[in-house]
Write an enzyme that holds these catalytic residues in place. Structure first.
Site, PDB file in Angstrom:
ATOM      1  N   LYS A  21       0.802  -1.252  -0.112  1.00 41.52           N
ATOM      2  CA  LYS A  21       0.162   0.072   0.057  1.00 41.52           C
ATOM      3  C   LYS A  21       0.726   1.293  -0.045  1.00 41.52           C
ATOM      4  O   LYS A  21       0.286   2.359  -0.109  1.00 41.52           O
ATOM      5  CB  LYS A  21      -0.965   0.075   1.262  1.00 41.52           C
TER       6      LYS A  21
HETATM    7  N1  PMP Z   1      -3.652  -7.630   1.058  1.00 47.73           N
HETATM    8  C1  PMP Z   1      -3.238  -6.599   2.247  1.00 47.73           C
HETATM    9  C2  PMP Z   1      -2.643  -7.118   3.492  1.00 47.73           C
HETATM   10  C3  PMP Z   1      -3.538  -5.305   1.942  1.00 47.73           C
HETATM   11  O1  PMP Z   1      -3.477  -4.527   2.779  1.00 47.73           O
HETATM   12  C4  PMP Z   1      -4.359  -5.066   0.937  1.00 47.73           C
HETATM   13  C5  PMP Z   1      -4.853  -3.687   0.641  1.00 47.73           C
HETATM   14  N2  PMP Z   1      -6.108  -3.260   1.413  1.00 47.73           N
HETATM   15  C6  PMP Z   1      -4.759  -5.930  -0.099  1.00 47.73           C
HETATM   16  C7  PMP Z   1      -4.297  -7.491   0.056  1.00 47.73           C
HETATM   17  C8  PMP Z   1      -5.502  -5.726  -1.491  1.00 47.73           C
HETATM   18  O2  PMP Z   1      -4.782  -4.766  -2.291  1.00 47.73           O
HETATM   19  P1  PMP Z   1      -5.620  -3.710  -3.331  1.00 47.73           P
HETATM   20  O3  PMP Z   1      -6.496  -2.840  -2.185  1.00 47.73           O
HETATM   21  O4  PMP Z   1      -4.549  -3.131  -4.232  1.00 47.73           O
HETATM   22  O5  PMP Z   1      -6.571  -4.444  -4.017  1.00 47.73           O
END
Ligand code: PMP
Length: 480
Positions: free
Chosen positions: A53
């Site tokens: 992130k």
């Molecule tokens: N896994 C974790 C540990 C995350 O922090 C996030 C982001 N919320 C995600 C997966 C998913 O990524 P995205 O929001 O880019 O779909």
């Protein structure tokens, strides 16, 4: 080579903001036994904020500076319990902005401490609200953004800079690192930013050849699940039973995804445990989900294929959950350590075949609850929604107790007369430990298997089994 590229190679940066990205790909060697294709894991925990992130946080913040929404002296606001808040707080700290993060009340003390360590102000709001509720974290964050002069709401779910970050960095990195050889890309879907931006870049650069595969918890609605809760944090799309309209994030473009594969929590967890023990990779829960799918996909492929799976964060943030036998055992997930003593499952027979406990849905009146109770002295009350004609249990709320209902007006809602929740024990936990946790509770106990309540069992049956196990030890000693 430009000046900044040269410094990237040397690993020397002017600020933490520049040190985001360029994370390594590490090949899996042991989990891939019997698999011909190559599987690389992209280790996003090696970013400065320890997660993928950081990329979205940086892109959103820089875009807000360019558009003028965020100016010196301004305040960064986001609604999140997770990694985006940490990324934003770290970058805002380096750039001298104030940060406010709104989190649900179930968030761990460590996560709040992490945000505060970067100087962020943390607003805690009750969790478990539907998205359109005024106390939902997003509503609270928007209200703060409207009230505070110079405030900017990051809004990762609908901010185009979130997927754009991955189009600009994650995708090109994977293409360059594999020398254009990547054939399959696997990632989880939370806001959808990662899979959308990375997937769109890889599709474009490969003329559509790279397959983009989403990894989804099996009850998430993205992959066609019924929307009930699950235990792997940060991926999937949950549907609160009282949500009026189910809106998906604008950061997620489902068209880029060739297919979504669904993964039960238990598979994500066992994959996670194997990654730590057999590959030396300590990863977060959503990485377990993604790697489980990558292995499933790779199994069907040939020696020329190269699968890249994105691992969003580290297992260090989840040591008290996914890597803790106490947490795993209470929910009936496989433990990390081998158990030789009797476990709760020994009393149930096959937990997969166990009869689901009778439940009372939260929307009914006291009169209806009395009928549902029948002869039972106590039953669990659940938050429930009907999907495709089938009732979906979303959450355990508490209990109805026959004695308490006796005095309640029949037309009242059952939720006005809830008793305390039943204790929950897990199929995989040692019987003696489960009974010790019950303390002096008498009456029914819920049994969880792989995170779902599968049975009601009376405490005296559990206590008798422990006594019998201890008793046989005594006999053995006498006999010996
Ligand atoms: N896994 C974790 C540990 C995350 O922090 C996030 C982001 N919320 C995600 C997966 C998913 O990524 P995205 O929001 O880019 O779909």
């Amino acid at each position: 080579m430009t000046d900044i590229e040269a410094r990237t190679v040397a690993g020397v940066f002017d600020s933490v903001v520049e040190a985001i990205g360029n994370t390594p790909l590490v090949r899996l060697n042991r989990l891939t036994a019997g698999i011909a294709a190559t599987v690389y894991v992209k280790l996003e925990y090696l970013n400065p904020g320890a997660s993928v992130k950081d990329r979205a946080a940086r892109a959103m913040l820089l875009a807000a500076e360019v558009s003028g929404e965020l100016a010196p002296g301004g305040t960064v606001i986001e609604a999140t319990s997770g990694n985006t808040g940490v990324g934003l707080a770290a970058i805002a700290a380096a750039k001298g902005y104030r940060t406010i993060v709104v989190v649900p009340d179930k968030v761990s003390a460590e996560k709040i401490a992490l945000l505060r360590a970067h100087g962020a102000e943390v607003h805690v709001t009750p969790g478990g609200r539907p998205v359109d509720h005024p106390e939902h974290l997003r509503s609270v964050a928007l209200r703060l953004a409207a009230e505070i002069p110079g405030a900017w709401f990051a809004g990762q779910y609908d901010n185009p800079a979130n997927p754009a970050a991955h189009r600009a960095t994650t995708g090109p990195e994977i293409w360059a690192q594999t020398g254009g050889g990547v054939t399959h890309f696997v990632a989880g879907v939370g806001t959808g930013g990662t899979i959308t931006g990375t997937g769109e870049f890889l599709k474009e650069v490969s003329g559509g050849a790279v397959q983009v595969i989403g990894a989804d918890p099996d009850s998430s609605v993205y992959g066609g699940g019924d929307g009930r809760a699950w235990y792997i944090e940060s991926v999937g799309h949950y549907l609160h039973p009282e949500t009026a309209e189910d809106l998906w994030p604008e950061s997620y473009h489902p068209a880029v995804v060739d297919r979504l594969e669904r993964v039960p929590d238990v598979t994500s967890l066992t994959t996670l445990h194997r990654l730590a023990r057999e590959e030396g990779l300590l990863l977060g829960g959503s990485s377990g989900t993604a790697v489980a799918v990558a292995l499933r996909v790779a199994r069907e492929l040939s020696v020329e294929d190269v699968v890249v799976v994105l691992a969003p964060d580290s297992g260090r943030s989840y040591l008290s959950k996914y890597f803790d036998d106490e947490w795993l055992g209470r929910l009936g997930f496989p433990l990390l350590s081998a158990v030789t003593e009797p476990i709760v499952a020994d009393l149930l027979g096959d937990p997969e075949q166990a009869q689901r406990p009778r439940v009372v849905p939260s929307g009914v009146t006291v009169d209806v609850a009395r009928e549902l109770l029948g002869d039972a002295p106590v039953l669990p009350v659940v938050l429930q929604r009907v999907a495709g004609g089938v009732p979906v249990v979303a959450e355990l709320l508490g209990t109805v107790v026959a004695e308490t209902l006796a005095a309640a007006p029949g037309a009242d809602l059952v939720t006005q007369h809830l008793g305390p929740p039943l204790p929950v024990i897990g199929t995989t936990e040692p019987l003696a430990r489960a009974v010790a946790r019950l303390g002096d509770h008498r009456g029914p106990v819920l049994v969880a298997h792989h995170g779902r309540a599968v049975a009601l069992i009376q405490d005296d049956r559990l206590r008798a089994a422990v006594a019998a196990a201890n008793g046989s030890t005594v006999h053995a000693e006498v006999a010996g």
